[in-house]
Design a protein around this motif. Structure first.
Motif, PDB file in Angstrom:
ATOM      1  N   ILE A 144       0.855  -1.186   0.000  1.00  0.00           N
ATOM      2  CA  ILE A 144       0.000   0.000   0.000  1.00  0.00           C
ATOM      3  C   ILE A 144       0.890   1.235   0.000  1.00  0.00           C
ATOM      4  CG2 ILE A 144      -1.908  -1.141   1.214  1.00  0.00           C
ATOM      5  CD1 ILE A 144      -0.967   0.199   3.775  1.00  0.00           C
ATOM      6  N   SER A 145       0.293   2.391  -0.211  1.00  0.00           N
ATOM      7  CA  SER A 145       1.088   3.615  -0.225  1.00  0.00           C
ATOM      8  C   SER A 145       1.373   4.064   1.206  1.00  0.00           C
ATOM      9  CB  SER A 145       0.327   4.719  -0.960  1.00  0.00           C
ATOM     10  OG  SER A 145      -0.818   5.113  -0.225  1.00  0.00           O
ATOM     11  N   ALA A 146       2.459   4.842   1.363  1.00  0.00           N
ATOM     12  CA  ALA A 146       2.805   5.368   2.678  1.00  0.00           C
ATOM     13  C   ALA A 146       1.731   6.331   3.178  1.00  0.00           C
ATOM     14  CB  ALA A 146       4.164   6.065   2.612  1.00  0.00           C
ATOM     15  N   ALA A 147       1.112   7.068   2.254  1.00  0.00           N
ATOM     16  CA  ALA A 147       0.054   8.001   2.655  1.00  0.00           C
ATOM     17  C   ALA A 147      -1.146   7.264   3.231  1.00  0.00           C
ATOM     18  CB  ALA A 147      -0.371   8.842   1.448  1.00  0.00           C
ATOM     19  N   TYR A 148      -1.503   6.125   2.609  1.00  0.00           N
ATOM     20  CA  TYR A 148      -2.645   5.352   3.108  1.00  0.00           C
ATOM     21  C   TYR A 148      -2.320   4.744   4.478  1.00  0.00           C
ATOM     22  CZ  TYR A 148      -6.636   2.206   3.153  1.00  0.00           C
ATOM     23  OH  TYR A 148      -7.786   1.568   3.484  1.00  0.00           O
ATOM     24  N   LEU A 149      -1.082   4.242   4.639  1.00  0.00           N
ATOM     25  CA  LEU A 149      -0.668   3.692   5.929  1.00  0.00           C
ATOM     26  C   LEU A 149      -0.686   4.783   7.004  1.00  0.00           C
ATOM     27  CD1 LEU A 149       0.382   1.400   7.686  1.00  0.00           C
ATOM     28  CD2 LEU A 149       2.700   1.934   6.897  1.00  0.00           C
ATOM     29  N   ASN A 150      -0.314   5.997   6.618  1.00  0.00           N
ATOM     30  CA  ASN A 150      -0.338   7.104   7.572  1.00  0.00           C
ATOM     31  C   ASN A 150      -1.761   7.369   8.072  1.00  0.00           C
ATOM     32  OD1 ASN A 150       1.043   9.449   8.893  1.00  0.00           O
ATOM     33  ND2 ASN A 150      -0.423  10.568   7.634  1.00  0.00           N
ATOM     34  N   LEU A 151      -2.738   7.302   7.146  1.00  0.00           N
ATOM     35  CA  LEU A 151      -4.136   7.472   7.553  1.00  0.00           C
ATOM     36  C   LEU A 151      -4.578   6.365   8.495  1.00  0.00           C
ATOM     37  CD1 LEU A 151      -5.744   8.537   4.152  1.00  0.00           C
ATOM     38  CD2 LEU A 151      -5.267  10.001   6.133  1.00  0.00           C
ATOM     39  N   ILE A 152      -4.136   5.115   8.204  1.00  0.00           N
ATOM     40  CA  ILE A 152      -4.484   3.978   9.066  1.00  0.00           C
ATOM     41  C   ILE A 152      -3.908   4.190  10.460  1.00  0.00           C
ATOM     42  CG2 ILE A 152      -4.080   1.524   9.468  1.00  0.00           C
ATOM     43  CD1 ILE A 152      -4.243   1.122   6.439  1.00  0.00           C
ATOM     44  N   GLU A 153      -2.631   4.572  10.530  1.00  0.00           N
ATOM     45  CA  GLU A 153      -1.961   4.706  11.823  1.00  0.00           C
ATOM     46  C   GLU A 153      -2.535   5.839  12.661  1.00  0.00           C
ATOM     47  OE1 GLU A 153       2.222   4.978  11.308  1.00  0.00           O
ATOM     48  OE2 GLU A 153       2.473   2.835  10.937  1.00  0.00           O
ATOM     49  N   HIS A 154      -3.172   6.797  12.029  1.00  0.00           N
ATOM     50  CA  HIS A 154      -3.810   7.878  12.774  1.00  0.00           C
ATOM     51  C   HIS A 154      -5.308   7.649  12.939  1.00  0.00           C
ATOM     52  CE1 HIS A 154       0.039   9.851  11.892  1.00  0.00           C
ATOM     53  NE2 HIS A 154      -0.238  10.615  12.936  1.00  0.00           N
ATOM     54  N   ASN A 155      -5.713   6.369  12.775  1.00  0.00           N
ATOM     55  CA  ASN A 155      -7.087   5.936  13.031  1.00  0.00           C
ATOM     56  C   ASN A 155      -8.116   6.677  12.165  1.00  0.00           C
ATOM     57  OD1 ASN A 155      -6.355   4.126  15.262  1.00  0.00           O
ATOM     58  ND2 ASN A 155      -5.878   6.025  16.359  1.00  0.00           N
ATOM     59  N   LYS A 156      -7.690   7.078  10.951  1.00  0.00           N
ATOM     60  CA  LYS A 156      -8.600   7.748  10.030  1.00  0.00           C
ATOM     61  C   LYS A 156      -9.121   6.819   8.944  1.00  0.00           C
ATOM     62  CE  LYS A 156      -6.544  12.302  10.782  1.00  0.00           C
ATOM     63  NZ  LYS A 156      -5.854  13.455  10.171  1.00  0.00           N
ATOM     64  N   ARG A 157      -8.611   5.603   8.922  1.00  0.00           N
ATOM     65  CA  ARG A 157      -9.120   4.573   8.011  1.00  0.00           C
ATOM     66  C   ARG A 157      -9.236   3.268   8.778  1.00  0.00           C
ATOM     67  NH1 ARG A 157      -9.885   8.418   5.509  1.00  0.00           N
ATOM     68  NH2 ARG A 157      -9.484   8.868   3.310  1.00  0.00           N
ATOM     69  N   ARG A 158     -10.363   2.598   8.623  1.00  0.00           N
ATOM     70  CA  ARG A 158     -10.560   1.292   9.258  1.00  0.00           C
ATOM     71  C   ARG A 158      -9.746   0.242   8.523  1.00  0.00           C
ATOM     72  NH1 ARG A 158     -14.072   0.994  13.771  1.00  0.00           N
ATOM     73  NH2 ARG A 158     -14.914   3.092  14.027  1.00  0.00           N
ATOM     74  N   ILE A 159      -9.389  -0.800   9.250  1.00  0.00           N
ATOM     75  CA  ILE A 159      -8.579  -1.856   8.655  1.00  0.00           C
ATOM     76  C   ILE A 159      -9.035  -3.204   9.194  1.00  0.00           C
ATOM     77  CG2 ILE A 159      -6.813  -1.488  10.422  1.00  0.00           C
ATOM     78  CD1 ILE A 159      -4.762  -2.591   8.481  1.00  0.00           C
ATOM     79  N   ALA A 160      -9.096  -4.201   8.301  1.00  0.00           N
ATOM     80  CA  ALA A 160      -9.502  -5.548   8.712  1.00  0.00           C
ATOM     81  C   ALA A 160      -9.105  -6.514   7.604  1.00  0.00           C
ATOM     82  CB  ALA A 160     -11.013  -5.592   8.972  1.00  0.00           C
ATOM     83  N   GLY A 161      -9.461  -7.768   7.780  1.00  0.00           N
ATOM     84  CA  GLY A 161      -9.265  -8.779   6.748  1.00  0.00           C
ATOM     85  C   GLY A 161      -7.810  -9.018   6.381  1.00  0.00           C
ATOM     86  N   LYS A 162      -7.550  -9.192   5.050  1.00  0.00           N
ATOM     87  CA  LYS A 162      -6.233  -9.572   4.560  1.00  0.00           C
ATOM     88  C   LYS A 162      -5.183  -8.496   4.868  1.00  0.00           C
ATOM     89  CE  LYS A 162      -3.762 -11.117   0.414  1.00  0.00           C
ATOM     90  NZ  LYS A 162      -2.672 -10.139   0.587  1.00  0.00           N
ATOM     91  N   LEU A 163      -5.538  -7.237   4.721  1.00  0.00           N
ATOM     92  CA  LEU A 163      -4.553  -6.185   4.968  1.00  0.00           C
ATOM     93  C   LEU A 163      -4.094  -6.196   6.423  1.00  0.00           C
ATOM     94  CD1 LEU A 163      -2.906  -3.790   4.070  1.00  0.00           C
ATOM     95  CD2 LEU A 163      -4.906  -2.312   4.440  1.00  0.00           C
ATOM     96  N   LEU A 164      -5.012  -6.392   7.338  1.00  0.00           N
ATOM     97  CA  LEU A 164      -4.634  -6.477   8.747  1.00  0.00           C
ATOM     98  C   LEU A 164      -3.719  -7.672   8.980  1.00  0.00           C
ATOM     99  CD1 LEU A 164      -4.881  -5.540  11.695  1.00  0.00           C
ATOM    100  CD2 LEU A 164      -6.946  -6.957  11.885  1.00  0.00           C
ATOM    101  N   THR A 165      -4.039  -8.797   8.348  1.00  0.00           N
ATOM    102  CA  THR A 165      -3.202  -9.993   8.497  1.00  0.00           C
ATOM    103  C   THR A 165      -1.802  -9.750   7.943  1.00  0.00           C
ATOM    104  OG1 THR A 165      -5.178 -11.388   8.319  1.00  0.00           O
ATOM    105  CG2 THR A 165      -3.045 -12.440   7.969  1.00  0.00           C
ATOM    106  N   ASP A 166      -1.713  -9.102   6.766  1.00  0.00           N
ATOM    107  CA  ASP A 166      -0.400  -8.824   6.166  1.00  0.00           C
ATOM    108  C   ASP A 166       0.435  -7.892   7.045  1.00  0.00           C
ATOM    109  OD1 ASP A 166      -1.104 -10.410   4.057  1.00  0.00           O
ATOM    110  OD2 ASP A 166      -1.681  -8.745   2.731  1.00  0.00           O
ATOM    111  N   ILE A 167      -0.203  -6.852   7.598  1.00  0.00           N
ATOM    112  CA  ILE A 167       0.530  -5.919   8.459  1.00  0.00           C
ATOM    113  C   ILE A 167       0.988  -6.617   9.737  1.00  0.00           C
ATOM    114  CG2 ILE A 167       0.271  -3.855   9.894  1.00  0.00           C
ATOM    115  CD1 ILE A 167      -1.435  -2.623   7.737  1.00  0.00           C
ATOM    116  N   ALA A 168       0.120  -7.442  10.300  1.00  0.00           N
ATOM    117  CA  ALA A 168       0.491  -8.164  11.517  1.00  0.00           C
ATOM    118  C   ALA A 168       1.672  -9.093  11.253  1.00  0.00           C
ATOM    119  CB  ALA A 168      -0.708  -8.955  12.035  1.00  0.00           C
TER     120      ALA A 168
END
Length: 436
Positions: free
Chosen positions: A31-55
């Motif tokens: 994913i892009s760094a900008a999208y990850l930045n939104l995730i880390e600041h709790n501005k985008r929800r995350i679940a499923g495969k992406l959550l598994t990949d990050i974990a």
């Protein structure tokens, strides 16, 4: 912050701990760094495969990132934040803090619980040291023994010879008095230690009954199921009730408990109480019973998981407390008179008229409760006897019912340990520093 919105904070904390740059983690999971930045600041929800990949990239179980902080931990933090002047702003960040720093959050919550516990112990000790006749008798015995030892010792140190038989007698007296002094001192220490919330003293029949009920959390399953066992049989099987007076009080309370359970069966009353938000007014109207019965019945219900229990206090027509079920944050004096501003005493002046009031308990960390009270006649009134009334007050904490802050009645435990100096109902000076 809404529930479940802290996954990004946990991802950021884990990534920082591992020393990973945001761009590296973003490239690893595609994913892009900008999208990850939104995730880390709790501005985008995350679940499923992406959550598994990050974990997987962060070498952690996905559940660790996704799980919310425990509700009890967040509640503890909010309770601790409530004592700060800017409580509103801090309470709103409790869940975020618990999610990012669970260890520190647990420490803060534990320290707040410890402080509250010590405050209750101090209040109990102060009440006991001021009014407890058993404590006064123990101190008198201790001082008398010390005086006897001092007198005997002064004779032995005086100049001149003492006959051997008298010297031996004085030595024996000192030895016996010293043993009695040690036993009295140890008993006194044990008695004072028992004032803590985990070990209530049982020096009087009423204390014996309340300690027995406390061990059962004031909910008597035998009476709920209406088993063949009678109150007398149940008392006989209770080894904790050691005195005749204690057993008599227990049998009387069990008989009343059974009558309340028959009038308001648990199977129908408990769900109705939840539906009514534990407001006794609609419940009394729905079941067609007296308000006192409803108040006692609500106090006997087992609390929902994670919720504070309801308190109950009963007094006779003289204002003397005859029963106590304590609730956290609302201390009930064991000896001496309670606060005359309690709705309990307002009810005594208005027999049969229910009283409801939001109250705020005095202290460094004031807490608010809803109090419901009513005074009802005891027994069957007669023409040639004065009416005898009993008042009952239910104490509902803020986690079981919304308690308005506006217009809350400021009350205390007893004048001796109430820090509010501007109270018109004060009977005696307080030993505590005054608060506004």
């Amino acid at each position: 912050m809404p529930a479940g919105a802290l996954t990004g904070s946990r991802i950021r904390e884990r990534r920082t701990m591992l020393g990973l740059k945001q761009s590296v983690l973003a490239r690893t999971v595609g994913i892009s760094a900008a999208y990850l930045n939104l995730i880390e600041h709790n501005k985008r929800r995350i679940a499923g495969k992406l959550l598994t990949d990050i974990a997987r990239a962060l070498e952690v179980d996905p559940a660790v990132l996704a799980d919310r902080a425990e509700a009890s931990l967040v509640a503890g933090l909010r309770d601790a934040a409530a004592v700060t002047p800017d409580a509103g702003a801090e309470e709103g960040r409790a869940e975020e803090f618990a999610g990012r720093f669970p260890g520190w959050a647990a420490l803060v919550a534990a320290q707040r619980r410890r402080i509250a516990h010590l405050e209750r112990v101090v209040e109990g000790l102060s009440d006991r040291m001021t009014h407890d006749p058993h404590l006064a008798a123990s101190l008198h015995e201790l001082l008398s023994t010390v005086t006897a030892i001092n007198s005997t010792a002064s004779i032995l140190v005086e100049p001149g010879e003492i006959a051997p038989e008298w010297r031996d007698r004085f030595h024996r007296n000192i030895h016996e008095d010293s043993q009695r002094l040690a036993e009295t001192s140890q008993a006194l220490v044990n008695y004072l230690d028992a004032t803590g919330e985990q070990a209530q003293p049982v020096g009087a029949p009423q204390e014996e009954l309340e300690a027995w009920l406390e061990a059962r959390d004031y909910h008597l399953r035998e009476m709920e199921r209406l088993l063949p066992a009678t109150p007398a049989a149940m008392v006989q099987e209770a080894p904790e009730l050691t005195t005749t007076a204690g057993r008599a009080l227990a049998e009387e309370w069990l008989a009343r408990y059974r009558a309340d359970a028959e009038a308001l069966p648990l199977a129908s009353f408990e769900p109705a109480a939840r539906e009514a938000g534990y407001d006794p007014g609609p419940l009394a109207a729905r079941f067609g019973v007296g308000m006192g019965t409803v108040l006692r019945r609500l106090a006997a219900l087992p609390p929902p998981e994670g919720a504070g229990r309801l308190g109950l206090v009963v007094c006779d027509g003289s204002g003397t407390l005859t029963f106590r079920k304590p609730v956290d944050g609302f201390p009930l004096p064991r000896f001496g008179a309670a606060c005359p501003l309690w709705p309990l005493y307002q009810a005594l002046s208005r027999p049969l008229a229910p009283v409801r009031a939001a109250v705020e308990m005095a202290g460094r960390d004031p807490r608010r409760f809803m109090a419901y009270a009513v005074a009802e006649p005891m027994g069957v009134p007669g023409f040639d006897a004065p009416p005898v009334f009993e008042a009952v007050m239910l104490i509902v904490p803020g986690d079981r019912m919304r308690v308005p802050a506006e217009g809350a009645l400021r009350v205390g435990t007893s004048c001796r340990i109430c820090p509010r100096g501007d109270c018109t109902a004060r009977r005696e000076p307080s030993i505590l520093a005054e608060v506004a």
